[in-house]
Design an enzyme around this catalytic site. Structure first.
Site, short mmCIF file in Angstrom:
data_model
loop_
_atom_site.label_atom_id
_atom_site.label_comp_id
_atom_site.label_asym_id
_atom_site.label_seq_id
_atom_site.Cartn_x
_atom_site.Cartn_y
_atom_site.Cartn_z
N ARG A 12 -0.42 28.06 13.08
CA ARG A 12 0.81 27.42 11.90
C ARG A 12 -0.55 27.44 10.86
O ARG A 12 -0.96 28.26 9.67
CB ARG A 12 1.96 26.77 12.47
CG ARG A 12 2.64 26.19 10.83
CD ARG A 12 2.07 25.58 9.60
NE ARG A 12 1.65 24.93 9.93
CZ ARG A 12 0.49 23.58 9.06
NH1 ARG A 12 0.46 23.95 7.96
NH2 ARG A 12 0.08 22.62 9.91
N ASP A 13 -1.10 25.98 11.24
CA ASP A 13 -2.25 25.60 10.34
C ASP A 13 -3.43 27.17 9.96
O ASP A 13 -3.78 26.86 9.12
CB ASP A 13 -2.53 24.72 10.90
CG ASP A 13 -3.54 23.95 10.48
OD1 ASP A 13 -3.70 24.36 8.89
OD2 ASP A 13 -3.95 23.04 10.38
N HIS A 207 -5.66 14.67 13.85
CA HIS A 207 -5.90 16.16 13.17
C HIS A 207 -7.29 16.23 12.69
O HIS A 207 -6.79 16.12 11.29
CB HIS A 207 -4.73 16.80 12.76
CG HIS A 207 -4.59 17.78 11.95
ND1 HIS A 207 -3.99 18.80 12.45
CD2 HIS A 207 -5.09 19.12 11.03
CE1 HIS A 207 -3.86 19.68 11.89
NE2 HIS A 207 -4.88 20.18 10.37
N HIS A 209 -10.97 17.95 11.36
CA HIS A 209 -11.38 19.17 11.32
C HIS A 209 -12.96 19.86 11.21
O HIS A 209 -13.59 18.82 11.35
CB HIS A 209 -11.46 20.02 9.37
CG HIS A 209 -9.33 20.60 9.35
ND1 HIS A 209 -9.46 22.10 9.13
CD2 HIS A 209 -9.13 19.68 9.75
CE1 HIS A 209 -7.73 21.72 8.96
NE2 HIS A 209 -7.58 20.64 9.10
N CYS A 240 -7.63 25.00 4.49
CA CYS A 240 -6.60 24.34 3.99
C CYS A 240 -6.68 25.21 2.52
O CYS A 240 -7.70 24.71 1.72
CB CYS A 240 -6.21 22.54 4.32
SG CYS A 240 -5.08 22.49 2.64
N ASN A 249 -9.99 23.84 11.36
CA ASN A 249 -10.15 22.73 12.53
C ASN A 249 -10.34 23.09 13.56
O ASN A 249 -11.03 23.98 14.13
CB ASN A 249 -8.45 23.13 13.26
CG ASN A 249 -6.86 23.10 12.15
OD1 ASN A 249 -6.73 22.15 11.26
ND2 ASN A 249 -6.20 24.17 11.72
MG MG Z 1 -5.37 21.48 9.70
#
Ligand code: MG
Length: 307
Positions: A12-13, A207, A209, A240, A249
């Site tokens: 997803r991300d 979460h 990066h 993002c 990420n």
């Molecule tokens: Mg992310």
């Protein structure tokens, strides 16, 4: 041995930030590979308008396939939800675990969620209430928890206040996000320690990066603070679209090697995970991989690499 839970966000991300829209077939192959490698907690979907994020146009299908193929716990597939419409789609596609994206700073909320924080607060609260009624598991993301691409440094009190507020709604998990990867290891450790004391450390995730190469340092201080759930993305994919300057990420393979070195059990097989990188590369059309990849491919087979 300490248990470390990895939440895999690459499908997803990671993929939503790619220029090329990856074929559903490739995504499903990757999903099978991730499960085969031992990952059980995977974010597969984002219920946004396909015209806004074409990479996620097959979110409903991905969720349906994932939950049908791997229905048993501990398998958990999450879908990102921003509003009631997304929530309805999530349920209709068999999703039983939602992730609600919230933001600590006003300008990022306007850019990413396209609403004010007050609106986001009201909608998210309603979604949590609906989820409670429907028996749906809920994770909330707090974006820009340390740094905002528009407002700069986020005062910790602001993140703590918001975390306490959403916690009081009775959610299952809270993921604290360094959305653009500008946080410092000391700030990550300090904030997670404070949140762990005030909330419940076993339900807190980070979460992170790797924009400024602080990903592994930041996850280390989070682990030292007691965090045991970490979001990561295979191949370090991600960024993002609405956060200028955000790089990938934290790579799942990098976190895995760190976990081996810290004697933490993830249940994930690094060797199997690494075999998925070529499929991922073919799908996105460019080289991928976390910081360990160059070493991994050049390592001597005689070395005991995982200790
Ligand atoms: Mg992310």
């Amino acid at each position: 041995m300490e248990i470390l839970t990895l939440c895999e966000v690459g499908l997803r991300d990671g993929l939503q930030n790619e220029a090329r829209v990856v074929e559903t077939e490739t995504k499903l192959d990757l999903l099978d590979g991730l499960i085969e490698a031992g990952l059980t907690y995977i974010e597969t979907s984002s219920y946004v308008r396909p015209s806004a994020v074409p990479q996620m146009a097959d979110s409903d299908l991905m969720m349906r396939e994932a939950t049908a193929a791997y229905p048993q716990p501990p398998n958990r597939f999450t879908g990102l939800v921003f509003n009631d419409k997304g929530y309805d789609r999530a349920l209709a596609s068999g999703c039983r675990s939602i992730a609600i994206a919230m933001t600590v700073t006003e300008s990022f909320c306007n850019a990413n969620n396209r609403m004010t924080m007050a609106q986001s607060m009201a909608i998210s609260r309603r979604l949590v209430e609906r989820a409670h009624r429907d028996g749906i598991w809920v994770r909330i993301y707090l974006s820009t928890a340390w740094v905002c691409p528009f407002e700069g440094y986020t005062p910790p009190q602001k993140t703590i206040g918001m975390a306490e507020e959403v916690w009081s709604w009775g959610i299952d998990e809270l993921s604290i996000a360094d959305t653009i990867g500008f946080a410092s290891p000391l700030d990550v450790g300090k904030l997670m320690e404070t949140l762990g004391r005030r909330l419940d450390m076993s339900k807190l995730a980070v979460h992170l990066h790797d924009t400024q190469a602080m990903g592994l340092a930041n996850v280390t201080t989070a682990l030292q603070a007691g965090v045991r759930i970490v979001d990561s993305s295979i191949g370090g994919l991600g960024g993002c679209p609405f956060a200028p300057g955000a790089a990938g990420n934290l790579a799942t393979e990098d976190v895995l090697l760190l976990a081996y070195k810290l004697n933490m059990h993830t249940g994930v097989d690094l060797e199997k995970l690494m075999t998925l990188l070529p499929t991922l590369e073919n799908g996105v059309g460019h080289p991928v991989g976390g910081r360990i990849r160059a070493w991994w491919e050049s390592r001597s087979q005689n070395l005991e690499v995982l200790s």
